[in-house]
Design a protein around this motif. Structure first.
Motif, short mmCIF file in Angstrom:
data_model
loop_
_atom_site.label_atom_id
_atom_site.label_comp_id
_atom_site.label_asym_id
_atom_site.label_seq_id
_atom_site.Cartn_x
_atom_site.Cartn_y
_atom_site.Cartn_z
N ARG A 173 0.61 -1.11 0.03
CA ARG A 173 0.10 -0.10 -0.07
C ARG A 173 0.91 1.41 -0.01
O ARG A 173 0.45 2.15 -0.66
CB ARG A 173 -1.05 -0.04 1.10
CG ARG A 173 -1.92 1.13 1.23
CD ARG A 173 -2.98 1.33 2.21
NE ARG A 173 -3.73 0.10 2.17
CZ ARG A 173 -5.35 0.24 1.42
NH1 ARG A 173 -5.30 1.55 0.84
NH2 ARG A 173 -5.86 -0.78 1.53
N ARG A 174 1.77 1.23 0.55
CA ARG A 174 2.86 2.34 0.66
C ARG A 174 3.58 2.53 -0.42
O ARG A 174 4.31 3.59 -0.68
CB ARG A 174 3.79 2.49 2.07
CG ARG A 174 3.03 2.50 3.37
CD ARG A 174 3.98 2.70 4.47
NE ARG A 174 4.95 1.38 4.69
CZ ARG A 174 5.99 1.30 5.53
NH1 ARG A 174 6.30 2.55 6.15
NH2 ARG A 174 6.51 0.26 5.35
N GLU A 178 -2.31 5.43 -4.14
CA GLU A 178 -3.74 4.81 -3.48
C GLU A 178 -4.88 4.79 -4.76
O GLU A 178 -5.80 3.96 -4.65
CB GLU A 178 -4.51 5.80 -2.50
CG GLU A 178 -5.49 5.52 -1.69
CD GLU A 178 -5.09 4.17 -0.90
OE1 GLU A 178 -6.06 3.25 -0.76
OE2 GLU A 178 -4.20 4.25 -0.45
#
Length: 201
Positions: A173-174, A178
Motif C-alpha cells: 500500500r505504501r 492509492e
C-alpha cells in the motif's frame, strides 16, 4: 513548451516513479513530463510478468489524474516495433515542432548509453536529464554538454519488488498510488482476473 520524456514499462507505476518525475519537473524547469509507457515487445508476449499495454497505460493514467503536469502517454504504441528512443524522439519533434524535448534516464542507463541506437545523434539533438541510481555513480564533470545530472532523491522502490511482494502476500500500500492500489492487487495477484481488464478511459 519544455517537455521531459520519461520512458518505462510502468509494470506497475508506483510512488517512486511519480515522486521522481515531480522532482525532475521542478529541478529541470520543465513544463510537463510525458511518461511514455513502453509497448510489449512482440518477442516477449509470453512474459506473464508484463501486463497488457492498455492495462499498464490505464493504470498510469489513473495514478496521474491529480498530477496535471505529468501525462501518461501511449505514443510509442503507434510506433513501428521494436521502438527505439531515437525514432520516438524524432517522431515527437516532427509531430510537435513547437515543443523542446528532453530525455530523462537513470544513471544505470547512462552507464550503457553508448550502446543505444543512435546514441550520438540523441546527444547532438536532445538534452539528457540523468537522475541518480544506487550503484551507478556519475562524475558530472565527465558528462557531455547536452547531459545534466539532476540532484534528485534515490528511490529504492521498484516495480519488480512490488510484483514480488504481491505474489508473496506482502503489503504494498505504501508503494503504489492509492488511486490504483485495488487495481494493482487485482491485476498482479497470481491467477487473478480483474473484473474489467480494459477500463474505458
Amino acid at each position: 513548451m519544455k517537455i521531459g520524456i520519461y520512458g518505462g514499462t510502468f509494470n506497475p507505476i508506483h510512488r517512486g516513479h511519480i515522486a521522481l518525475a515531480k522532482q525532475v519537473l521542478k529541478k529541470a524547469l520543465l513544463d510537463e513530463i510525458w511518461m511514455m509507457v513502453s509497448p510489449m515487445s512482440p518477442f516477449k508476449q509470453g512474459d506473464s510478468d508484463l501486463l497488457d499495454d492498455e492495462i499498464r497505460l490505464n493504470l498510469a493514467r489513473k495514478a496521474l489524474e491529480n498530477e496535471p503536469k505529468l501525462m501518461a502517454s501511449d505514443y510509442e504504441f503507434r510506433m513501428p516495433r521494436p521502438s527505439y528512443t531515437w525514432d520516438t524522439l524524432q517522431s515527437l519533434s516532427k509531430d510537435y515542432p513547437d515543443h523542446d524535448f528532453s530525455l530523462i534516464i537513470g544513471a544505470d542507463n547512462w552507464a550503457v548509453f553508448d550502446r543505444w541506437y543512435h546514441a550520438g545523434d540523441i546527444l547532438k539533438n536532445y538534452h539528457l536529464i540523468i537522475y541518480p541510481r544506487e550503484g551507478s555513480p556519475i562524475d558530472p564533470a565527465t558528462l557531455p554538454p547536452s547531459a545534466t545530472l539532476t540532484d534528485t532523491r534515490l528511490y529504492r522502490v521498484s516495480s519488480t519488488d512490488i510484483r514480488r511482494r504481491i505474489r508473496e502476500g506482502r503489503p504494498v500500500r505504501r508503494l503504489v498510488p492509492e488511486a490504483v492500489y485495488d487495481d494493482v492487487l487485482a491485476y498482479y495477484k497470481p491467477h487473478s482476473t480483474h473484473p474489467d481488464e480494459r477500463p474505458n478511459r
